[in-house]
Every structure is written in C-alpha cells, then in structure tokens.
Write a protein that holds these residues in place. Structure first.
Motif, PDB file in Angstrom:
ATOM      1  N   ASP A  59       6.459  -3.838  -6.747  1.00  0.00           N
ATOM      2  CA  ASP A  59       5.470  -4.259  -5.777  1.00  0.00           C
ATOM      3  C   ASP A  59       6.135  -5.033  -4.632  1.00  0.00           C
ATOM      4  O   ASP A  59       5.781  -4.864  -3.470  1.00  0.00           O
ATOM      5  N   ALA A  60       7.100  -5.856  -4.965  1.00  0.00           N
ATOM      6  CA  ALA A  60       7.822  -6.628  -3.939  1.00  0.00           C
ATOM      7  C   ALA A  60       8.537  -5.703  -2.951  1.00  0.00           C
ATOM      8  O   ALA A  60       8.550  -5.960  -1.743  1.00  0.00           O
ATOM      9  N   GLU A  61       9.109  -4.622  -3.461  1.00  0.00           N
ATOM     10  CA  GLU A  61       9.797  -3.668  -2.592  1.00  0.00           C
ATOM     11  C   GLU A  61       8.797  -2.931  -1.700  1.00  0.00           C
ATOM     12  O   GLU A  61       9.046  -2.717  -0.520  1.00  0.00           O
ATOM     13  N   TRP A  62       7.641  -2.513  -2.260  1.00  0.00           N
ATOM     14  CA  TRP A  62       6.616  -1.857  -1.445  1.00  0.00           C
ATOM     15  C   TRP A  62       6.176  -2.784  -0.317  1.00  0.00           C
ATOM     16  O   TRP A  62       5.962  -2.353   0.810  1.00  0.00           O
ATOM     17  N   LYS A  63       6.030  -4.058  -0.633  1.00  0.00           N
ATOM     18  CA  LYS A  63       5.592  -5.028   0.386  1.00  0.00           C
ATOM     19  C   LYS A  63       6.590  -5.117   1.540  1.00  0.00           C
ATOM     20  O   LYS A  63       6.213  -5.338   2.686  1.00  0.00           O
ATOM     21  N   LYS A  64       7.867  -4.915   1.245  1.00  0.00           N
ATOM     22  CA  LYS A  64       8.907  -4.949   2.279  1.00  0.00           C
ATOM     23  C   LYS A  64       8.864  -3.721   3.190  1.00  0.00           C
ATOM     24  O   LYS A  64       9.152  -3.823   4.376  1.00  0.00           O
ATOM     25  N   VAL A  65       8.551  -2.548   2.630  1.00  0.00           N
ATOM     26  CA  VAL A  65       8.694  -1.300   3.395  1.00  0.00           C
ATOM     27  C   VAL A  65       7.390  -0.748   3.983  1.00  0.00           C
ATOM     28  O   VAL A  65       7.431   0.140   4.834  1.00  0.00           O
ATOM     29  N   LEU A  66       6.236  -1.241   3.535  1.00  0.00           N
ATOM     30  CA  LEU A  66       4.961  -0.729   4.041  1.00  0.00           C
ATOM     31  C   LEU A  66       4.352  -1.689   5.064  1.00  0.00           C
ATOM     32  O   LEU A  66       4.461  -2.904   4.905  1.00  0.00           O
ATOM     33  N   PRO A  67       3.680  -1.164   6.075  1.00  0.00           N
ATOM     34  CA  PRO A  67       2.921  -2.032   6.975  1.00  0.00           C
ATOM     35  C   PRO A  67       1.869  -2.794   6.157  1.00  0.00           C
ATOM     36  O   PRO A  67       1.374  -2.270   5.148  1.00  0.00           O
ATOM     37  N   PRO A  68       1.505  -4.005   6.556  1.00  0.00           N
ATOM     38  CA  PRO A  68       0.576  -4.821   5.760  1.00  0.00           C
ATOM     39  C   PRO A  68      -0.749  -4.132   5.429  1.00  0.00           C
ATOM     40  O   PRO A  68      -1.230  -4.230   4.292  1.00  0.00           O
ATOM     41  N   ASP A  69      -1.351  -3.409   6.381  1.00  0.00           N
ATOM     42  CA  ASP A  69      -2.632  -2.762   6.106  1.00  0.00           C
ATOM     43  C   ASP A  69      -2.483  -1.591   5.130  1.00  0.00           C
ATOM     44  O   ASP A  69      -3.324  -1.386   4.259  1.00  0.00           O
ATOM     45  N   VAL A  70      -1.408  -0.850   5.235  1.00  0.00           N
ATOM     46  CA  VAL A  70      -1.144   0.236   4.285  1.00  0.00           C
ATOM     47  C   VAL A  70      -0.872  -0.358   2.899  1.00  0.00           C
ATOM     48  O   VAL A  70      -1.373   0.140   1.892  1.00  0.00           O
ATOM     49  N   TYR A  71      -0.105  -1.434   2.855  1.00  0.00           N
ATOM     50  CA  TYR A  71       0.197  -2.105   1.591  1.00  0.00           C
ATOM     51  C   TYR A  71      -1.096  -2.559   0.894  1.00  0.00           C
ATOM     52  O   TYR A  71      -1.268  -2.341  -0.304  1.00  0.00           O
ATOM     53  N   VAL A  73      -4.179  -1.452   1.048  1.00  0.00           N
ATOM     54  CA  VAL A  73      -4.967  -0.356   0.481  1.00  0.00           C
ATOM     55  C   VAL A  73      -4.186   0.340  -0.630  1.00  0.00           C
ATOM     56  O   VAL A  73      -4.689   0.535  -1.735  1.00  0.00           O
ATOM     57  N   SER A  74      -2.946   0.702  -0.359  1.00  0.00           N
ATOM     58  CA  SER A  74      -2.147   1.462  -1.314  1.00  0.00           C
ATOM     59  C   SER A  74      -1.827   0.684  -2.594  1.00  0.00           C
ATOM     60  O   SER A  74      -1.947   1.208  -3.696  1.00  0.00           O
ATOM     61  N   ARG A  75      -1.431  -0.557  -2.460  1.00  0.00           N
ATOM     62  CA  ARG A  75      -0.955  -1.313  -3.625  1.00  0.00           C
ATOM     63  C   ARG A  75      -2.010  -2.241  -4.221  1.00  0.00           C
ATOM     64  O   ARG A  75      -1.926  -2.610  -5.384  1.00  0.00           O
ATOM     65  N   ASN A  76      -3.021  -2.645  -3.423  1.00  0.00           N
ATOM     66  CA  ASN A  76      -4.048  -3.571  -3.921  1.00  0.00           C
ATOM     67  C   ASN A  76      -5.433  -2.940  -4.003  1.00  0.00           C
ATOM     68  O   ASN A  76      -6.411  -3.640  -4.242  1.00  0.00           O
ATOM     69  N   ALA A  77      -5.520  -1.635  -3.777  1.00  0.00           N
ATOM     70  CA  ALA A  77      -6.767  -0.873  -3.891  1.00  0.00           C
ATOM     71  C   ALA A  77      -7.880  -1.393  -2.996  1.00  0.00           C
ATOM     72  O   ALA A  77      -9.052  -1.294  -3.332  1.00  0.00           O
ATOM     73  N   ASP A  78      -7.516  -1.930  -1.832  1.00  0.00           N
ATOM     74  CA  ASP A  78      -8.534  -2.323  -0.871  1.00  0.00           C
ATOM     75  C   ASP A  78      -9.059  -1.075  -0.170  1.00  0.00           C
ATOM     76  O   ASP A  78      -8.547   0.025  -0.380  1.00  0.00           O
ATOM     77  N   THR A  79     -10.078  -1.248   0.659  1.00  0.00           N
ATOM     78  CA  THR A  79     -10.707  -0.124   1.338  1.00  0.00           C
ATOM     79  C   THR A  79     -10.878  -0.452   2.817  1.00  0.00           C
ATOM     80  O   THR A  79     -11.329  -1.546   3.152  1.00  0.00           O
ATOM     81  N   CYS A 147      -1.984   8.459  -5.747  1.00  0.00           N
ATOM     82  CA  CYS A 147      -0.910   9.390  -5.435  1.00  0.00           C
ATOM     83  C   CYS A 147      -0.072   9.574  -6.697  1.00  0.00           C
ATOM     84  O   CYS A 147       0.341   8.600  -7.325  1.00  0.00           O
ATOM     85  N   ALA A 148       0.169  10.819  -7.073  1.00  0.00           N
ATOM     86  CA  ALA A 148       0.928  11.091  -8.296  1.00  0.00           C
ATOM     87  C   ALA A 148       2.395  10.713  -8.170  1.00  0.00           C
ATOM     88  O   ALA A 148       3.060  10.470  -9.172  1.00  0.00           O
ATOM     89  N   ARG A 149       2.908  10.622  -6.966  1.00  0.00           N
ATOM     90  CA  ARG A 149       4.329  10.305  -6.790  1.00  0.00           C
ATOM     91  C   ARG A 149       4.587   8.801  -6.810  1.00  0.00           C
ATOM     92  O   ARG A 149       5.504   8.335  -7.461  1.00  0.00           O
ATOM     93  N   CYS A 150       3.780   8.015  -6.087  1.00  0.00           N
ATOM     94  CA  CYS A 150       4.044   6.573  -5.995  1.00  0.00           C
ATOM     95  C   CYS A 150       3.014   5.710  -6.699  1.00  0.00           C
ATOM     96  O   CYS A 150       3.200   4.504  -6.824  1.00  0.00           O
ATOM     97  N   GLY A 151       1.915   6.295  -7.151  1.00  0.00           N
ATOM     98  CA  GLY A 151       0.883   5.530  -7.839  1.00  0.00           C
ATOM     99  C   GLY A 151      -0.006   4.726  -6.906  1.00  0.00           C
ATOM    100  O   GLY A 151      -0.793   3.898  -7.348  1.00  0.00           O
ATOM    101  N   GLY A 152       0.103   4.960  -5.597  1.00  0.00           N
ATOM    102  CA  GLY A 152      -0.690   4.216  -4.626  1.00  0.00           C
ATOM    103  C   GLY A 152      -2.147   4.636  -4.620  1.00  0.00           C
ATOM    104  O   GLY A 152      -2.483   5.803  -4.804  1.00  0.00           O
TER     105      GLY A 152
END
Length: 183
Positions: A59-71, A73-79, A147-152
């Motif tokens: 999760d820490a690595e995703w936070k580094k590489v994704l824009p905050p809004d994408v992060y 939704v993708s990692r915290n299941a926001d909408t 997503c089946a590849r990254c679990g987002g």
C-alpha cells in the motif's frame, strides 16, 4: 425537460446508495499518453498494458506511484461523485484499462448509458480481467469489482444491466484509462 430533471432527481439518491460513498476529486488525472494502444506512465513502474502477471505491491508503494485521487478510489475503495468522471457519458470506441496497473478491463462495445452518473459496462474484456468481493460497507449487500492484476477497487456490479449479460459494471472513471481505436 421538467420530466428529465425529475427523473434525475429521483435516480441520483439511488445511484449514490447503490454505488457507494462520494469523494471529491481533487484534480483531474493527467491524460495518458496513447500510442498504438499503449499508455506510458514513467512514474509508475507497475503500469503495463501488456503484462498480465498478478502484482503484489505494498500500500505504501501504491501511495508513492499513484495520484492521490486515483489512490483513494483504487486502494481505499472510495467513489467519485456521480456525473463528474471523464468517461460516464462518452461513447468513443476503444479500450478501457486499470489506471493503477494498466490491465485491460473493458471494451467500449460493452459500454452502455445507464444514467447513473458513472461509466457502465455489461461485461468485462475477458473473464480473468476482474475479480469480485462481497461488500457490506454501507449497510447494503453489494459485489465489489476489483482489477485482477493489482487488486484495485474499480466499482460494483449489479444485476440491472442490458442483455446479453443483464449485468451493470458501475465503474469509477478516475480508475480507468482509455485508449481510442486507431483511425
């Protein structure tokens, strides 16, 4: 016109409840560079439109590489808020990919206008492009689409879509990249 506004006013609370909480999108995602059906994201080493290997990224690595809004939704299941995403009302032909990892998710030919405020599809690109998980987060029984590849987190699936599947993949635009078909 009044009838249409009335219908939207009636549907909006239903869509908000059905599709989840709302987050404010702080910034529009940067447009992806598209060339021959490939998107390049140099700041994200996990992004690939061709690699289908499952990712195991912290999760820490995703936070580094994704824009905050994408992060969010993708990692915290926001909408994202309805009717605000860039793809909710488009009908251009092409392919939709996971904005976090580049996995091909949907083909535009499976996209339909559901009037719920989010892009909707009746089937995924292939049976292995998405995963499903039970979601009881807002006091409702729903099925989350990942997503089946990254679990987002991508959105949710409902049984109110058109034939031939009867499914509605209600997705967040912010976690989708789009590459139009070549002319």
């Amino acid at each position: 016109m009044k009838t249409k506004l009335f219908a939207i006013a009636l549907l909006l609370p239903i869509c908000l409840t059905a599709c989840g909480q709302n987050i404010k999108t702080s910034e529009s995602p940067k447009p992806a560079e598209a060339s021959s059906q490939v998107i390049s994201k140099p700041d994200n080493p996990y992004y690939s439109n061709t690699d289908t290997a499952k990712l195991n990224v912290s999760d820490a690595e995703w936070k580094k590489v994704l824009p905050p809004d994408v992060y969010e939704v993708s990692r915290n299941a926001d909408t994202e808020r309805p009717f605000t995403g860039k793809y909710w009302n488009t009908d251009e032909k092409g392919n939709y990919y996971c904005a976090a990892c580049g996995n091909k998710l949907f083909r535009s030919t499976a996209k339909f206008s559901s009037s719920c405020g989010w892009p909707s599809f009746y089937e995924q690109d292939n049976k292995s492009s998405t995963l499903y998980k039970s979601d009881n987060s807002i006091g409702m029984e729903r099925i989350e689409v990942l997503c089946a590849r990254c679990g987002g987190h991508l959105g949710h699936i409902f049984d109110d879509g058109p034939e031939p599947t009867g499914k509605r993949y209600c997705m967040n635009s912010i976690v989708l990249d789009f590459v139009p078909d070549s002319k």
